[in-house]
Design an enzyme around this catalytic site. Structure first.
Site, PDB file in Angstrom:
ATOM      1  N   ASP A 169       0.826  -1.202   0.000  1.00  0.00           N
ATOM      2  CA  ASP A 169       0.000   0.000   0.000  1.00  0.00           C
ATOM      3  C   ASP A 169       0.864   1.258   0.000  1.00  0.00           C
ATOM      4  O   ASP A 169       0.345   2.378  -0.074  1.00  0.00           O
ATOM      5  CB  ASP A 169      -0.999  -0.001   1.150  1.00  0.00           C
ATOM      6  CG  ASP A 169      -0.355  -0.120   2.519  1.00  0.00           C
ATOM      7  OD1 ASP A 169       0.887  -0.102   2.614  1.00  0.00           O
ATOM      8  OD2 ASP A 169      -1.105  -0.239   3.512  1.00  0.00           O
ATOM      9  N   SER A 170       2.188   1.069   0.024  1.00  0.00           N
ATOM     10  CA  SER A 170       3.107   2.182  -0.233  1.00  0.00           C
ATOM     11  C   SER A 170       2.870   2.778  -1.616  1.00  0.00           C
ATOM     12  O   SER A 170       3.302   3.905  -1.901  1.00  0.00           O
ATOM     13  CB  SER A 170       4.558   1.716  -0.113  1.00  0.00           C
ATOM     14  OG  SER A 170       4.778   0.516  -0.840  1.00  0.00           O
ATOM     15  N   GLU A 227      -1.513  -5.585   8.595  1.00  0.00           N
ATOM     16  CA  GLU A 227      -0.699  -4.981   9.639  1.00  0.00           C
ATOM     17  C   GLU A 227      -1.304  -5.196  11.015  1.00  0.00           C
ATOM     18  O   GLU A 227      -2.518  -5.117  11.203  1.00  0.00           O
ATOM     19  CB  GLU A 227      -0.547  -3.479   9.378  1.00  0.00           C
ATOM     20  CG  GLU A 227       0.204  -3.166   8.101  1.00  0.00           C
ATOM     21  CD  GLU A 227       0.407  -1.681   7.877  1.00  0.00           C
ATOM     22  OE1 GLU A 227       0.937  -1.327   6.817  1.00  0.00           O
ATOM     23  OE2 GLU A 227       0.051  -0.873   8.772  1.00  0.00           O
ATOM     24  N   GLU A 277       9.272  -4.137  10.653  1.00  0.00           N
ATOM     25  CA  GLU A 277       9.659  -2.833  10.108  1.00  0.00           C
ATOM     26  C   GLU A 277      10.157  -1.899  11.197  1.00  0.00           C
ATOM     27  O   GLU A 277       9.514  -1.740  12.235  1.00  0.00           O
ATOM     28  CB  GLU A 277       8.492  -2.172   9.367  1.00  0.00           C
ATOM     29  CG  GLU A 277       8.885  -0.833   8.754  1.00  0.00           C
ATOM     30  CD  GLU A 277       7.893  -0.292   7.749  1.00  0.00           C
ATOM     31  OE1 GLU A 277       8.112   0.824   7.246  1.00  0.00           O
ATOM     32  OE2 GLU A 277       6.896  -0.989   7.454  1.00  0.00           O
TER      33      GLU A 277
END
EC number: 2.1.2.11
Length: 283
Positions: free
Chosen positions: A63-64, A134, A200
Protein backbone atom coordinates in the site's frame (compact mmCIF):
# COMPACT_ATOMS: atom_id res chain seq x y z
CA UNK A 1 17.92 -19.27 -4.73
CA UNK A 2 21.41 -20.63 -4.96
CA UNK A 3 22.86 -22.21 -8.06
CA UNK A 4 23.13 -25.50 -6.19
CA UNK A 5 19.48 -25.69 -5.18
CA UNK A 6 18.36 -27.23 -8.47
CA UNK A 7 15.52 -24.74 -8.71
CA UNK A 8 17.30 -21.84 -10.40
CA UNK A 9 19.23 -21.26 -13.59
CA UNK A 10 21.43 -18.55 -15.05
CA UNK A 11 19.92 -16.29 -17.71
CA UNK A 12 21.86 -14.76 -20.63
CA UNK A 13 22.33 -11.70 -18.42
CA UNK A 14 23.93 -13.85 -15.73
CA UNK A 15 21.18 -13.53 -13.13
CA UNK A 16 19.94 -16.58 -11.25
CA UNK A 17 16.20 -16.95 -11.74
CA UNK A 18 13.76 -19.58 -10.42
CA UNK A 19 12.99 -22.33 -12.92
CA UNK A 20 9.68 -23.21 -11.29
CA UNK A 21 6.95 -21.32 -9.50
CA UNK A 22 8.05 -20.04 -6.10
CA UNK A 23 5.46 -20.94 -3.47
CA UNK A 24 5.03 -19.37 -0.07
CA UNK A 25 5.75 -22.84 1.32
CA UNK A 26 9.12 -22.83 -0.47
CA UNK A 27 10.14 -19.64 1.31
CA UNK A 28 8.91 -20.99 4.65
CA UNK A 29 11.13 -24.03 4.11
CA UNK A 30 14.15 -21.72 3.85
CA UNK A 31 13.78 -20.80 7.53
CA UNK A 32 17.00 -21.52 9.36
CA UNK A 33 18.94 -22.54 6.25
CA UNK A 34 21.12 -19.45 6.20
CA UNK A 35 19.79 -18.65 2.73
CA UNK A 36 17.95 -15.31 3.03
CA UNK A 37 15.54 -14.23 0.31
CA UNK A 38 14.98 -10.81 -1.25
CA UNK A 39 11.55 -9.25 -1.61
CA UNK A 40 10.91 -6.03 -3.54
CA UNK A 41 7.79 -3.96 -3.98
CA UNK A 42 6.33 -3.79 -7.47
CA UNK A 43 3.31 -1.88 -8.69
CA UNK A 44 3.05 -2.52 -12.44
CA UNK A 45 3.63 -5.13 -15.14
CA UNK A 46 6.90 -3.79 -16.58
CA UNK A 47 8.61 -3.42 -13.22
CA UNK A 48 7.51 -6.93 -12.26
CA UNK A 49 9.03 -8.27 -15.50
CA UNK A 50 12.32 -6.53 -14.70
CA UNK A 51 12.43 -7.95 -11.19
CA UNK A 52 11.49 -11.43 -12.40
CA UNK A 53 14.37 -11.27 -14.89
CA UNK A 54 16.66 -10.32 -11.99
CA UNK A 55 15.62 -13.46 -10.10
CA UNK A 56 13.59 -11.75 -7.37
CA UNK A 57 11.62 -14.58 -5.76
CA UNK A 58 8.83 -12.68 -4.06
CA UNK A 59 7.23 -9.33 -4.84
CA UNK A 60 5.07 -7.19 -2.60
CA UNK A 61 2.36 -4.98 -4.00
CA UNK A 62 2.44 -2.69 -1.01
CA UNK A 63 0.00 0.00 0.00
CA UNK A 64 3.11 2.18 -0.23
CA UNK A 65 1.72 2.62 -3.75
CA UNK A 66 -0.46 5.26 -2.14
CA UNK A 67 2.66 7.42 -1.84
CA UNK A 68 4.93 6.39 -4.71
CA UNK A 69 2.31 5.69 -7.40
CA UNK A 70 -0.73 7.82 -6.59
CA UNK A 71 0.91 10.67 -4.69
CA UNK A 72 -1.32 10.41 -1.63
CA UNK A 73 0.01 11.73 1.66
CA UNK A 74 -0.65 8.49 3.58
CA UNK A 75 -1.09 4.78 2.93
CA UNK A 76 -4.56 4.93 4.48
CA UNK A 77 -5.83 6.69 1.35
CA UNK A 78 -5.48 3.83 -1.13
CA UNK A 79 -8.59 1.84 -2.06
CA UNK A 80 -9.25 -1.83 -2.70
CA UNK A 81 -9.90 -1.19 -6.39
CA UNK A 82 -6.60 0.67 -6.75
CA UNK A 83 -4.72 -2.17 -5.02
CA UNK A 84 -6.48 -4.74 -7.19
CA UNK A 85 -5.53 -3.00 -10.46
CA UNK A 86 -1.88 -2.77 -9.44
CA UNK A 87 -1.67 -6.31 -8.07
CA UNK A 88 -3.23 -7.90 -11.14
CA UNK A 89 -0.68 -6.12 -13.34
CA UNK A 90 2.22 -7.32 -11.17
CA UNK A 91 0.98 -10.91 -11.19
CA UNK A 92 0.93 -10.85 -15.00
CA UNK A 93 4.57 -9.78 -15.09
CA UNK A 94 6.00 -11.64 -12.10
CA UNK A 95 6.95 -14.86 -13.87
CA UNK A 96 7.84 -17.52 -11.31
CA UNK A 97 7.94 -15.11 -8.37
CA UNK A 98 5.39 -15.26 -5.57
CA UNK A 99 3.23 -12.14 -5.20
CA UNK A 100 1.92 -10.78 -1.90
CA UNK A 101 -0.68 -7.98 -1.84
CA UNK A 102 -1.43 -5.56 0.97
CA UNK A 103 -5.01 -5.37 2.15
CA UNK A 104 -5.82 -1.65 2.33
CA UNK A 105 -6.63 0.18 5.53
CA UNK A 106 -10.26 -0.26 6.50
CA UNK A 107 -10.86 -3.50 4.59
CA UNK A 108 -10.10 -6.09 7.28
CA UNK A 109 -10.13 -4.59 10.78
CA UNK A 110 -13.85 -4.57 11.63
CA UNK A 111 -14.63 -8.29 11.71
CA UNK A 112 -13.44 -11.74 10.73
CA UNK A 113 -16.08 -11.80 8.01
CA UNK A 114 -14.85 -8.52 6.55
CA UNK A 115 -11.26 -9.74 6.61
CA UNK A 116 -12.03 -13.03 4.85
CA UNK A 117 -14.14 -11.24 2.25
CA UNK A 118 -11.37 -8.72 1.51
CA UNK A 119 -8.65 -11.37 1.31
CA UNK A 120 -10.79 -13.59 -0.92
CA UNK A 121 -11.59 -10.66 -3.21
CA UNK A 122 -7.93 -9.75 -3.52
CA UNK A 123 -6.88 -13.25 -4.55
CA UNK A 124 -9.90 -13.83 -6.79
CA UNK A 125 -9.50 -10.57 -8.73
CA UNK A 126 -5.70 -10.56 -9.01
CA UNK A 127 -4.19 -14.03 -8.81
CA UNK A 128 -1.94 -13.01 -5.90
CA UNK A 129 -0.60 -15.79 -3.69
CA UNK A 130 -0.96 -14.20 -0.25
CA UNK A 131 -2.21 -11.07 1.48
CA UNK A 132 -0.39 -8.88 3.97
CA UNK A 133 -2.09 -7.21 6.92
CA UNK A 134 -0.70 -4.98 9.64
CA UNK A 135 -0.85 -5.59 13.37
CA UNK A 136 0.10 -8.13 16.00
CA UNK A 137 -1.95 -9.27 18.98
CA UNK A 138 -4.80 -6.93 18.11
CA UNK A 139 -5.22 -8.39 14.63
CA UNK A 140 -4.46 -12.05 15.35
CA UNK A 141 -8.10 -13.10 15.14
CA UNK A 142 -8.32 -11.66 11.62
CA UNK A 143 -5.21 -13.58 10.58
CA UNK A 144 -6.68 -16.78 11.97
CA UNK A 145 -9.95 -16.26 10.11
CA UNK A 146 -8.16 -15.61 6.81
CA UNK A 147 -5.83 -18.60 7.15
CA UNK A 148 -8.75 -20.81 8.19
CA UNK A 149 -10.30 -19.84 4.87
CA UNK A 150 -7.25 -21.30 3.11
CA UNK A 151 -5.50 -18.02 2.31
CA UNK A 152 -1.83 -17.40 3.07
CA UNK A 153 -1.06 -14.37 5.23
CA UNK A 154 2.08 -12.31 5.64
CA UNK A 155 1.81 -10.40 8.91
CA UNK A 156 3.43 -7.00 9.53
CA UNK A 157 4.54 -5.79 12.95
CA UNK A 158 6.87 -3.18 14.40
CA UNK A 159 6.24 0.11 12.65
CA UNK A 160 2.95 -0.27 10.80
CA UNK A 161 2.34 2.62 8.37
CA UNK A 162 -1.45 2.27 8.47
CA UNK A 163 -1.23 3.16 12.19
CA UNK A 164 1.23 6.04 11.78
CA UNK A 165 -1.04 8.55 13.52
CA UNK A 166 -1.60 6.26 16.50
CA UNK A 167 2.14 5.58 16.73
CA UNK A 168 2.97 9.28 16.74
CA UNK A 169 4.86 9.35 13.46
CA UNK A 170 7.62 7.37 11.80
CA UNK A 171 9.35 5.96 14.87
CA UNK A 172 11.44 2.88 15.58
CA UNK A 173 9.40 0.27 17.45
CA UNK A 174 10.51 -2.38 19.94
CA UNK A 175 12.97 -0.37 22.00
CA UNK A 176 13.20 -0.91 25.74
CA UNK A 177 9.95 -2.29 27.15
CA UNK A 178 8.56 -2.31 23.62
CA UNK A 179 10.69 -5.35 22.83
CA UNK A 180 8.41 -7.57 24.90
CA UNK A 181 5.33 -6.27 23.08
CA UNK A 182 7.01 -6.89 19.73
CA UNK A 183 7.80 -10.47 20.73
CA UNK A 184 4.21 -10.93 21.91
CA UNK A 185 2.98 -9.63 18.55
CA UNK A 186 5.31 -12.00 16.71
CA UNK A 187 4.14 -15.00 18.70
CA UNK A 188 0.51 -14.02 18.23
CA UNK A 189 0.67 -13.79 14.44
CA UNK A 190 2.55 -17.09 14.22
CA UNK A 191 0.02 -18.84 16.43
CA UNK A 192 -2.77 -17.35 14.32
CA UNK A 193 -1.35 -19.06 11.25
CA UNK A 194 0.68 -16.38 9.46
CA UNK A 195 3.17 -17.87 7.02
CA UNK A 196 5.72 -15.06 7.42
CA UNK A 197 6.02 -11.70 9.14
CA UNK A 198 7.49 -8.34 8.16
CA UNK A 199 9.47 -6.56 10.89
CA UNK A 200 9.66 -2.83 10.11
CA UNK A 201 11.92 -0.28 11.83
CA UNK A 202 12.94 -2.55 14.68
CA UNK A 203 16.33 -2.56 16.46
CA UNK A 204 18.59 -5.17 14.88
CA UNK A 205 19.16 -7.09 18.10
CA UNK A 206 15.43 -7.29 18.80
CA UNK A 207 14.72 -8.46 15.26
CA UNK A 208 17.41 -11.12 15.63
CA UNK A 209 15.77 -12.37 18.83
CA UNK A 210 12.35 -12.49 17.21
CA UNK A 211 13.76 -14.31 14.19
CA UNK A 212 15.37 -16.91 16.45
CA UNK A 213 12.15 -17.32 18.44
CA UNK A 214 9.82 -17.89 15.50
CA UNK A 215 9.34 -20.92 13.28
CA UNK A 216 8.12 -18.76 10.38
CA UNK A 217 10.35 -16.50 8.27
CA UNK A 218 10.87 -12.89 9.26
CA UNK A 219 11.29 -10.25 6.56
CA UNK A 220 13.17 -7.16 7.64
CA UNK A 221 12.81 -3.58 6.50
CA UNK A 222 15.03 -1.49 8.70
CA UNK A 223 15.39 -4.47 11.02
CA UNK A 224 19.02 -5.51 10.65
CA UNK A 225 20.79 -8.36 8.86
CA UNK A 226 19.55 -11.37 10.83
CA UNK A 227 16.03 -11.66 9.43
CA UNK A 228 15.22 -14.56 7.11
CA UNK A 229 14.52 -12.15 4.24
CA UNK A 230 14.69 -8.48 3.37
CA UNK A 231 12.23 -6.14 1.66
CA UNK A 232 12.58 -2.63 0.28
CA UNK A 233 10.35 -0.24 -1.63
CA UNK A 234 11.96 -0.31 -5.07
CA UNK A 235 11.87 3.47 -5.37
CA UNK A 236 14.12 3.67 -2.30
CA UNK A 237 16.66 1.12 -3.52
CA UNK A 238 16.82 2.65 -7.02
CA UNK A 239 16.68 6.37 -6.06
CA UNK A 240 13.46 7.20 -7.88
CA UNK A 241 12.53 9.99 -8.20
CA UNK A 242 15.78 11.90 -7.98
CA UNK A 243 16.10 13.99 -4.85
CA UNK A 244 13.34 12.19 -2.97
CA UNK A 245 13.61 11.34 0.71
CA UNK A 246 15.37 8.03 1.37
CA UNK A 247 14.94 6.21 4.67
CA UNK A 248 18.12 5.51 6.61
CA UNK A 249 17.70 1.76 6.22
CA UNK A 250 17.59 1.84 2.40
CA UNK A 251 20.70 1.50 0.24
CA UNK A 252 20.67 2.74 -3.37
CA UNK A 253 21.96 0.38 -6.08
CA UNK A 254 20.99 2.66 -8.99
CA UNK A 255 20.05 6.25 -9.82
CA UNK A 256 16.92 5.64 -11.85
CA UNK A 257 15.44 9.04 -11.09
CA UNK A 258 18.36 11.10 -12.37
CA UNK A 259 18.89 8.79 -15.36
CA UNK A 260 15.23 9.06 -16.37
CA UNK A 261 15.20 12.83 -15.97
CA UNK A 262 18.37 13.11 -18.06
CA UNK A 263 16.89 10.90 -20.78
CA UNK A 264 13.68 12.96 -20.88
CA UNK A 265 15.68 16.19 -21.06
CA UNK A 266 17.84 14.83 -23.91
CA UNK A 267 14.74 13.72 -25.82
CA UNK A 268 13.10 17.13 -25.36
CA UNK A 269 16.26 18.91 -26.53
CA UNK A 270 16.67 16.80 -29.67
CA UNK A 271 13.02 17.27 -30.63
CA UNK A 272 13.30 21.04 -30.13
CA UNK A 273 16.52 21.19 -32.18
CA UNK A 274 15.25 18.96 -34.97
CA UNK A 275 17.64 16.15 -34.12
CA UNK A 276 14.88 13.56 -33.62
CA UNK A 277 13.55 11.73 -35.48
CA UNK A 278 16.22 11.13 -38.11
CA UNK A 279 16.06 8.94 -41.22
CA UNK A 280 16.91 5.81 -39.23
CA UNK A 281 13.72 6.25 -37.22
CA UNK A 282 11.46 6.63 -40.27
CA UNK A 283 9.60 4.06 -42.39
Amino acid sequence: MTATSGTSSSTPTGYLVPTKKVRIADLKARKGTGEPFAMLTAYDYSTAVAFAEAGVEIMLVGDSAANVVFGYDATQRISMDEMVYLTAAVVRGAGNAAVVADLPFGTYEASDEQAVKAASEMLHRTGAHAVKIEGGVRIADRIRAITDAGISVCAHIGFTPQSVNQLGGFKVQGRGAGAEQLLADARAVQEAGADMVVLEMVPADVAASVTKELDIPTIGIGAGPDCDGQVLVWHDMAAFPAGGHRPRFAKQWASVGSDLTAAAAAYKREVAEGGFPTQEHCF
